[in-house]
Design an enzyme around this catalytic site. Sequence first.
Site, PDB file in Angstrom:
ATOM      1  N   CYS A 114       0.809  -1.221   0.000  1.00 28.26           N
ATOM      2  CA  CYS A 114       0.000   0.000   0.000  1.00 28.26           C
ATOM      3  C   CYS A 114       0.844   1.274   0.000  1.00 28.26           C
ATOM      4  CB  CYS A 114      -0.950   0.015   1.194  1.00 28.26           C
ATOM      5  SG  CYS A 114      -2.103  -1.379   1.214  1.00 28.26           S
ATOM      6  N   HIS A 251      -3.302   7.421   1.990  1.00 31.86           N
ATOM      7  CA  HIS A 251      -3.673   6.095   1.500  1.00 31.86           C
ATOM      8  C   HIS A 251      -5.093   5.800   1.977  1.00 31.86           C
ATOM      9  CE1 HIS A 251      -3.980   1.891   0.839  1.00 31.86           C
ATOM     10  NE2 HIS A 251      -3.699   1.529   2.082  1.00 31.86           N
ATOM     11  N   ASN A 281     -10.040   0.043  -0.499  1.00 26.14           N
ATOM     12  CA  ASN A 281      -8.582   0.104  -0.419  1.00 26.14           C
ATOM     13  C   ASN A 281      -7.996  -0.460  -1.708  1.00 26.14           C
ATOM     14  OD1 ASN A 281      -5.860  -0.159   0.142  1.00 26.14           O
ATOM     15  ND2 ASN A 281      -6.139  -1.145   2.128  1.00 26.14           N
TER      16      ASN A 281
END
Length: 324
Positions: A114, A251, A281
Amino acid sequence: MTRRSVILGTGHYLPERVVENSWFEERLDTTDEWIRSRSGIERRHFAAEGQTTSDLAIRAAKAALEKSGLNVNQLDGIVLATSTPDFTFPAVATMVQAGLGMTRGFAFDVQAVCAGFVFALANADAMIRAGQADRVLVVGAETFSRIMDWTDRSTCVLFGDGAGAVVLEAQEGQGDSNDRGILASDLNSDGQYRELLYVDGGVSSTGTAGQLRMQGNLVFRHAVDKLSKTANTVLGRAGLSASDVDWLVPHQANARIITGTAQKMGLPMDKVVLTVADHGNTSAASIPLALSVADSQGRFKPGDLVLTEAIGGGLSWGSVALRW
């Protein structure tokens, strides 16, 4: 004078298939309310059958190039962040290179899950500062739907697919915090936390791709602390503070993590770009996706200070401070 990496254009692409939380209600012991309350996610996009990470990345890259006003022959290289490549090798970046019709320069992948886009952005910036490149395309692209355990309600509801991209160009600045472009970056990893977030497969271990495993509560605890610290560190390196930030583009992992980080930094939520409700996500794609969405909405103004931060498997985490 100081060479700075200035964002010329942004672009993104989301697969056509939109999956609402209700889709999971029909398959798992979960509810729309449970998913929303714990993650802030309402829907996400899944790649179509046969649609690969490189397919998404090429679409986002073309959009960023168009926005930048450049053509592919003006690029010196591509740095692409992903944890879900089409193949073990070659790099997805080389497939994007071919898909764009680019036959010169370099193309390579970065894998920091990520945090991948932050790592890719920092690497591209370092190459531009060093004079190794003048224009670099930086992409984050993922098809996390390919590595989900669809029986694990704690993880499979959280992730989506997508791609985002930015075009960086070398421009001269004065060397202070008023310059346009990337002002500072901060990168970190600590491998002792590998078991908190990982995929249980790989070429040399199992010979299969594997599925995502996560200890969500522990990841959450690390995330808020590490993200706020890296954000303050990178601002300090740029000679700035949280009060100077115009936009936080985090993020997009979890709305509670984003809110907790903003609160710890003393930033109001009206300065935070949020796309997690619509995208879920998307790992390395989430920051460039959010940048592109906000840019297309006209939210960034020339001179705005934009702060990005992310944490992912590794654990790996980092941040970039840039002036729009």
